[in-house]
Design a protein around this motif. Sequence first.
Motif, PDB file in Angstrom:
ATOM      1  N   UNK A 248       5.282 -10.912   3.907  1.00 63.94           N
ATOM      2  CA  UNK A 248       6.523 -11.714   3.110  1.00 63.94           C
ATOM      3  C   UNK A 248       6.135 -11.325   1.468  1.00 63.94           C
ATOM      4  N   UNK A 249       7.427 -10.876   0.922  1.00 68.67           N
ATOM      5  CA  UNK A 249       7.422 -10.841  -0.467  1.00 68.67           C
ATOM      6  C   UNK A 249       7.914 -11.991  -1.030  1.00 68.67           C
ATOM      7  N   UNK A 250       7.673 -12.539  -1.916  1.00 74.62           N
ATOM      8  CA  UNK A 250       8.059 -13.849  -2.478  1.00 74.62           C
ATOM      9  C   UNK A 250       9.322 -13.422  -3.415  1.00 74.62           C
ATOM     10  N   UNK A 251      10.247 -14.297  -3.537  1.00 72.77           N
ATOM     11  CA  UNK A 251      11.485 -13.870  -4.497  1.00 72.77           C
ATOM     12  C   UNK A 251      11.036 -13.610  -5.733  1.00 72.77           C
ATOM     13  N   UNK A 252      11.483 -12.460  -6.321  1.00 67.45           N
ATOM     14  CA  UNK A 252      10.950 -12.152  -7.572  1.00 67.45           C
ATOM     15  C   UNK A 252       9.799 -11.400  -7.716  1.00 67.45           C
ATOM     16  N   UNK A 253       8.630 -11.195  -6.508  1.00 70.43           N
ATOM     17  CA  UNK A 253       7.704 -10.218  -6.680  1.00 70.43           C
ATOM     18  C   UNK A 253       7.988  -8.850  -6.888  1.00 70.43           C
ATOM     19  N   UNK A 254       6.901  -8.346  -7.302  1.00 71.55           N
ATOM     20  CA  UNK A 254       7.236  -6.612  -7.392  1.00 71.55           C
ATOM     21  C   UNK A 254       7.575  -5.859  -6.259  1.00 71.55           C
ATOM     22  N   UNK A 255       8.340  -5.099  -6.492  1.00 69.38           N
ATOM     23  CA  UNK A 255       8.851  -4.250  -5.159  1.00 69.38           C
ATOM     24  C   UNK A 255       7.588  -3.410  -4.705  1.00 69.38           C
ATOM     25  N   UNK A 256       6.858  -3.312  -5.539  1.00 70.51           N
ATOM     26  CA  UNK A 256       5.747  -2.476  -4.984  1.00 70.51           C
ATOM     27  C   UNK A 256       4.444  -3.241  -4.233  1.00 70.51           C
ATOM     28  N   UNK A 257       4.654  -4.370  -4.166  1.00 68.30           N
ATOM     29  CA  UNK A 257       3.926  -5.247  -3.377  1.00 68.30           C
ATOM     30  C   UNK A 257       3.539  -5.049  -2.140  1.00 68.30           C
ATOM     31  N   UNK A 258       4.788  -4.805  -1.185  1.00 66.81           N
ATOM     32  CA  UNK A 258       4.374  -4.578   0.087  1.00 66.81           C
ATOM     33  C   UNK A 258       3.470  -3.487   0.524  1.00 66.81           C
ATOM     34  N   UNK A 259       3.883  -2.378  -0.172  1.00 69.23           N
ATOM     35  CA  UNK A 259       2.987  -1.399   0.256  1.00 69.23           C
ATOM     36  C   UNK A 259       1.197  -1.502  -0.237  1.00 69.23           C
ATOM     37  N   UNK A 260       1.202  -2.252  -1.227  1.00 74.30           N
ATOM     38  CA  UNK A 260      -0.273  -2.516  -1.885  1.00 74.30           C
ATOM     39  C   UNK A 260      -0.804  -3.501  -1.041  1.00 74.30           C
ATOM     40  N   UNK A 261      -0.093  -4.643  -0.607  1.00 73.41           N
ATOM     41  CA  UNK A 261      -0.688  -5.780   0.122  1.00 73.41           C
ATOM     42  C   UNK A 261      -0.981  -5.112   1.631  1.00 73.41           C
ATOM     43  N   UNK A 262      -0.177  -4.384   2.300  1.00 70.10           N
ATOM     44  CA  UNK A 262      -0.507  -3.628   3.415  1.00 70.10           C
ATOM     45  C   UNK A 262      -1.945  -2.923   3.404  1.00 70.10           C
ATOM     46  N   UNK A 263      -1.876  -2.001   2.254  1.00 66.75           N
ATOM     47  CA  UNK A 263      -3.281  -1.144   2.173  1.00 66.75           C
ATOM     48  C   UNK A 263      -4.378  -1.987   1.904  1.00 66.75           C
ATOM     49  N   UNK A 264      -4.160  -3.099   1.213  1.00 67.06           N
ATOM     50  CA  UNK A 264      -5.357  -4.056   1.142  1.00 67.06           C
ATOM     51  C   UNK A 264      -5.796  -4.597   2.468  1.00 67.06           C
ATOM     52  N   UNK A 265      -4.817  -5.081   3.205  1.00 62.06           N
ATOM     53  CA  UNK A 265      -5.150  -5.685   4.659  1.00 62.06           C
ATOM     54  C   UNK A 265      -5.834  -4.638   5.420  1.00 62.06           C
ATOM     55  N   UNK A 266      -4.961  -3.414   5.637  1.00 59.84           N
ATOM     56  CA  UNK A 266      -5.589  -2.148   6.424  1.00 59.84           C
ATOM     57  C   UNK A 266      -6.989  -2.012   6.054  1.00 59.84           C
ATOM     58  N   UNK A 267      -7.164  -1.782   4.688  1.00 58.20           N
ATOM     59  CA  UNK A 267      -8.677  -1.287   4.333  1.00 58.20           C
ATOM     60  C   UNK A 267      -9.582  -2.539   4.784  1.00 58.20           C
ATOM     61  N   UNK A 268      -9.179  -3.860   4.566  1.00 56.54           N
ATOM     62  CA  UNK A 268     -10.266  -4.949   4.804  1.00 56.54           C
ATOM     63  C   UNK A 268     -10.743  -5.033   6.318  1.00 56.54           C
ATOM     64  N   UNK A 269      -9.437  -4.822   6.976  1.00 55.21           N
ATOM     65  CA  UNK A 269      -9.591  -4.899   8.559  1.00 55.21           C
ATOM     66  C   UNK A 269     -10.538  -3.817   8.946  1.00 55.21           C
ATOM     67  N   UNK A 270      -9.816  -2.583   8.676  1.00 53.80           N
ATOM     68  CA  UNK A 270     -10.579  -1.439   9.102  1.00 53.80           C
ATOM     69  C   UNK A 270     -12.175  -1.121   8.648  1.00 53.80           C
ATOM     70  N   UNK A 271     -12.213  -1.357   7.470  1.00 55.82           N
ATOM     71  CA  UNK A 271     -13.667  -1.129   7.018  1.00 55.82           C
ATOM     72  C   UNK A 271     -14.518  -2.410   6.857  1.00 55.82           C
ATOM     73  N   UNK A 272     -13.954  -3.598   7.555  1.00 62.25           N
ATOM     74  CA  UNK A 272     -14.758  -4.731   7.749  1.00 62.25           C
ATOM     75  C   UNK A 272     -15.541  -5.253   6.507  1.00 62.25           C
ATOM     76  N   UNK A 273     -14.526  -5.336   5.438  1.00 62.54           N
ATOM     77  CA  UNK A 273     -15.128  -5.697   4.011  1.00 62.54           C
ATOM     78  C   UNK A 273     -14.101  -5.919   3.301  1.00 62.54           C
ATOM     79  N   UNK A 274     -14.281  -7.171   2.385  1.00 62.83           N
ATOM     80  CA  UNK A 274     -13.387  -7.395   1.360  1.00 62.83           C
ATOM     81  C   UNK A 274     -13.308  -6.117   0.396  1.00 62.83           C
TER      82      UNK A 274
END
Length: 159
Positions: free
Chosen positions: A45-71
Amino acid sequence: MRTAIKLELEEAKIMIEAAKQKAEEINVLETIAIVDDGGYVIALERMNGARITGPEIAIAKAFTAAGHKRSTHLFNHYPNGPALPGNEAFGIQHMLGGKFAVFVGGFPIVVNGEVVGGVGISGGNGEQDTAVGTAALQALHDLLLETGHPVLVEADIKV
């Protein structure tokens, strides 16, 4: 064989709502991504008015955290230094073509000591993204509290 706990849409929605509430409370427009243990998006979910780059960046952060098992911000403190030239983890962010993030805002979702997914937050500064991500983890913790499935709720998760 072992039985695995799987993160599902219902839990992801609860996490996103808690994250949005925290974002509104601290007055920041965020994008929130929840992925499963394989790094695939369950909810975004991208909040109204949030940056259009947010989805790709948020997905990459979540992917990395899950896959590499670390913040994700822990890559700045990787054994033998941060992911910079001359250090052990240098270049890791270039693996998996744009799907790997080495800065603050990605947190593994850890239930019963096992990584079941990741949450990625994009839109604020490091402190804001951490507060919003922690709120999402806390919501899952509160939801599962009575089931006896403990959820790690902290910024510096490394499994």
